[in-house]
Motif scaffolding. Structure first.
Motif, PDB file in Angstrom:
ATOM      1  N   GLY A  86       0.808  -1.220   0.000  1.00  0.00           N
ATOM      2  CA  GLY A  86       0.000   0.000   0.000  1.00  0.00           C
ATOM      3  C   GLY A  86       0.834   1.259   0.000  1.00  0.00           C
ATOM      4  O   GLY A  86       1.945   1.294  -0.525  1.00  0.00           O
ATOM      5  N   THR A  87       0.277   2.297   0.626  1.00  0.00           N
ATOM      6  CA  THR A  87       0.965   3.580   0.692  1.00  0.00           C
ATOM      7  C   THR A  87       0.895   4.135   2.110  1.00  0.00           C
ATOM      8  O   THR A  87       0.082   3.697   2.923  1.00  0.00           O
ATOM      9  CB  THR A  87       0.342   4.602  -0.278  1.00  0.00           C
ATOM     10  OG1 THR A  87      -1.019   4.805   0.084  1.00  0.00           O
ATOM     11  CG2 THR A  87       0.450   4.142  -1.710  1.00  0.00           C
ATOM     12  N   ALA A  88       1.727   5.112   2.378  1.00  0.00           N
ATOM     13  CA  ALA A  88       1.736   5.802   3.661  1.00  0.00           C
ATOM     14  C   ALA A  88       2.091   7.258   3.416  1.00  0.00           C
ATOM     15  O   ALA A  88       2.695   7.604   2.400  1.00  0.00           O
ATOM     16  CB  ALA A  88       2.730   5.162   4.618  1.00  0.00           C
ATOM     17  N   THR A  89       1.724   8.104   4.370  1.00  0.00           N
ATOM     18  CA  THR A  89       2.059   9.523   4.321  1.00  0.00           C
ATOM     19  C   THR A  89       2.805   9.875   5.597  1.00  0.00           C
ATOM     20  O   THR A  89       2.361   9.558   6.694  1.00  0.00           O
ATOM     21  CB  THR A  89       0.789  10.385   4.199  1.00  0.00           C
ATOM     22  OG1 THR A  89       0.101  10.020   3.003  1.00  0.00           O
ATOM     23  CG2 THR A  89       1.124  11.855   4.141  1.00  0.00           C
ATOM     24  N   CYS A  90       3.917  10.547   5.418  1.00  0.00           N
ATOM     25  CA  CYS A  90       4.776  10.935   6.530  1.00  0.00           C
ATOM     26  C   CYS A  90       4.918  12.453   6.522  1.00  0.00           C
ATOM     27  O   CYS A  90       5.144  13.049   5.477  1.00  0.00           O
ATOM     28  CB  CYS A  90       6.146  10.269   6.356  1.00  0.00           C
ATOM     29  SG  CYS A  90       7.392  10.733   7.570  1.00  0.00           S
ATOM     30  N   VAL A  91       4.758  13.066   7.687  1.00  0.00           N
ATOM     31  CA  VAL A  91       5.048  14.488   7.840  1.00  0.00           C
ATOM     32  C   VAL A  91       6.261  14.574   8.748  1.00  0.00           C
ATOM     33  O   VAL A  91       6.270  14.032   9.853  1.00  0.00           O
ATOM     34  CB  VAL A  91       3.844  15.254   8.431  1.00  0.00           C
ATOM     35  CG1 VAL A  91       4.209  16.712   8.688  1.00  0.00           C
ATOM     36  CG2 VAL A  91       2.650  15.160   7.500  1.00  0.00           C
ATOM     37  N   VAL A  92       7.295  15.239   8.254  1.00  0.00           N
ATOM     38  CA  VAL A  92       8.564  15.306   8.966  1.00  0.00           C
ATOM     39  C   VAL A  92       9.055  16.747   9.014  1.00  0.00           C
ATOM     40  O   VAL A  92       8.872  17.506   8.056  1.00  0.00           O
ATOM     41  CB  VAL A  92       9.608  14.369   8.312  1.00  0.00           C
ATOM     42  CG1 VAL A  92       9.898  14.778   6.887  1.00  0.00           C
ATOM     43  CG2 VAL A  92      10.884  14.271   9.119  1.00  0.00           C
ATOM     44  N   GLU A  93       9.642  17.105  10.157  1.00  0.00           N
ATOM     45  CA  GLU A  93      10.208  18.440  10.295  1.00  0.00           C
ATOM     46  C   GLU A  93      11.631  18.465   9.774  1.00  0.00           C
ATOM     47  O   GLU A  93      12.287  17.419   9.685  1.00  0.00           O
ATOM     48  CB  GLU A  93      10.164  18.872  11.763  1.00  0.00           C
ATOM     49  CG  GLU A  93       8.752  19.069  12.256  1.00  0.00           C
ATOM     50  CD  GLU A  93       8.701  19.530  13.707  1.00  0.00           C
ATOM     51  OE1 GLU A  93       9.698  19.348  14.444  1.00  0.00           O
ATOM     52  OE2 GLU A  93       7.646  20.063  14.090  1.00  0.00           O
ATOM     53  N   GLU A  94      12.102  19.639   9.469  1.00  0.00           N
ATOM     54  CA  GLU A  94      13.458  19.818   8.969  1.00  0.00           C
ATOM     55  C   GLU A  94      14.509  19.264   9.931  1.00  0.00           C
ATOM     56  O   GLU A  94      15.573  18.817   9.525  1.00  0.00           O
ATOM     57  CB  GLU A  94      13.709  21.309   8.724  1.00  0.00           C
ATOM     58  CG  GLU A  94      14.457  21.615   7.472  1.00  0.00           C
ATOM     59  CD  GLU A  94      14.419  23.110   7.174  1.00  0.00           C
ATOM     60  OE1 GLU A  94      14.779  23.912   8.057  1.00  0.00           O
ATOM     61  OE2 GLU A  94      14.018  23.453   6.053  1.00  0.00           O
ATOM     62  N   SER A  95      14.178  19.253  11.215  1.00  0.00           N
ATOM     63  CA  SER A  95      15.100  18.764  12.238  1.00  0.00           C
ATOM     64  C   SER A  95      15.194  17.241  12.256  1.00  0.00           C
ATOM     65  O   SER A  95      16.050  16.686  12.935  1.00  0.00           O
ATOM     66  CB  SER A  95      14.651  19.254  13.614  1.00  0.00           C
ATOM     67  OG  SER A  95      13.370  18.704  13.927  1.00  0.00           O
ATOM     68  N   GLY A  96      14.289  16.569  11.549  1.00  0.00           N
ATOM     69  CA  GLY A  96      14.289  15.092  11.523  1.00  0.00           C
ATOM     70  C   GLY A  96      13.241  14.484  12.419  1.00  0.00           C
ATOM     71  O   GLY A  96      13.148  13.262  12.521  1.00  0.00           O
TER      72      GLY A  96
END
Length: 104
Positions: A86-96
């Motif tokens: 399937g698929t996934a969505t990740c939200v990540v900050e610039e800091s990691g």
């Protein structure tokens, strides 16, 4: 003889008008291209999201990879992932820091 010259002149003028109307227009082609400017997530953040998705959802590391990404806020990116089945969505900050990771 004047009739012959007159017919030739009329023929030359008609041919000239046809040539002028075929491609001698003054229109300039539209060379402007509309492109959206999208800032993508740096590669290390995309890999971080893929690695975390593999660990969290129990997939092999080789079956999870980023398919697209975009900056959604000043220091945040959304990364779309393919996760084997399937698929996934990740939200990540610039800091990691991963803010969210959900299977879709």
């Amino acid at each position: 003889m004047n009739l012959t010259i007159g017919l030739r002149l009329a023929g030359v003028m008609a041919a000239g008008l046809m040539v002028a109307s075929c491609g001698g227009g003054s229109e300039t082609p539209n060379t402007q291209t509309v492109r959206a400017t999208i800032v993508t997530a740096p590669a290390d953040l995309q890999l971080l999201c893929a690695s975390e998705a593999a660990n969290r959802f129990g997939f092999e590391q080789t079956s999870v990879f980023a398919t697209s990404s975009a900056q959604i806020e000043a220091a945040r990116y959304q990364v779309e992932l393919t996760t084997g089945p399937g698929t996934a969505t990740c939200v990540v900050e610039e800091s990691g820091t991963i803010v969210s990771l959900v299977q879709v």
